[in-house]
Write a protein that holds these residues in place. Structure first.
Motif, PDB file in Angstrom:
ATOM      1  N   TRP A   1      70.425  69.883  93.215  1.00 37.43           N
ATOM      2  CA  TRP A   1      69.423  70.364  94.172  1.00 37.43           C
ATOM      3  C   TRP A   1      68.384  71.227  93.474  1.00 37.43           C
ATOM      4  N   SER A   2      68.826  72.092  92.573  1.00 34.46           N
ATOM      5  CA  SER A   2      67.880  72.958  91.846  1.00 34.46           C
ATOM      6  C   SER A   2      66.895  72.114  91.046  1.00 34.46           C
TER       7      SER A   2
ATOM      8  N   LYS B   1      65.467  75.686  99.922  1.00 33.03           N
ATOM      9  CA  LYS B   1      66.279  75.684  98.705  1.00 33.03           C
ATOM     10  C   LYS B   1      67.565  76.478  98.928  1.00 33.03           C
TER      11      LYS B   1
ATOM     12  N   ALA C   1      62.862  71.828  91.700  1.00 35.67           N
ATOM     13  CA  ALA C   1      61.975  72.150  90.582  1.00 35.67           C
ATOM     14  C   ALA C   1      61.053  70.984  90.227  1.00 35.67           C
TER      15      ALA C   1
ATOM     16  N   LEU D   1      71.324  74.733  98.626  1.00 43.05           N
ATOM     17  CA  LEU D   1      72.275  75.308  97.664  1.00 43.05           C
ATOM     18  C   LEU D   1      73.508  75.846  98.381  1.00 43.05           C
TER      19      LEU D   1
ATOM     20  N   LYS E   1      74.780  71.920  93.370  1.00 44.92           N
ATOM     21  CA  LYS E   1      73.762  72.970  93.282  1.00 44.92           C
ATOM     22  C   LYS E   1      72.782  72.682  92.144  1.00 44.92           C
TER      23      LYS E   1
END
Length: 132
Positions: free
Chosen positions: A61-62, A115, A66, A119, A58
């Motif tokens: 991926w975040s 997203k 971003a 996640l 997670k």
């Protein structure tokens, strides 16, 4: 309680509720459909590799979302936001019917949906997902 205080309390409550209700969290199910039918189709034909949500955590991926970096090879637009933009969907709609289906979805919503999907399916989530 006086009428003025009741009106002020109602106004404050309305402002607080409107501020929190306006945020869009993303629909992982809609993100999954776009990811599998648009992103995966392109990755298979261009990159010759499907990118599954369970390939990253997670946090990874975040950070990826971003950073807004997509194609390091620079063979296409390097922005991740471009891959979910209306302009991109419009450019591939003739060959990808799913892209045509998503034409009227606002870019920011579709980005939040993608997203939410990655996640939801990340390797450290409760639902690690692979693309078929």
């Amino acid at each position: 309680m006086s009428m003025t205080r009741q009106l002020m309390a109602g106004a404050v409550l309305g402002i607080v509720m409107t501020g929190s209700a306006g945020a869009y969290d993303g629909d992982w199910k809609r993100g999954r459909v776009y990811y599998r039918q648009v992103c995966t189709a392109c990755h298979q034909s261009v990159a010759k590799k499907t990118i599954s949500p369970n390939e990253k955590t997670k946090a990874e991926w975040s950070a990826y979302v971003a950073a807004d970096k997509h194609d390091a090879t620079k063979k296409s637009n390097p922005s991740l936001k471009y891959a979910t933009s209306r302009a991109y969907r419009d450019s591939i709609k003739a060959t990808n019917k799913a892209a045509e289906k998503f034409l009227d979805v606002p870019d920011a919503e579709l980005q939040a949906d993608i997203k939410a999907w990655v996640l939801y399916g990340a390797k450290d989530s409760d639902n690690p997902s692979r693309c078929q």
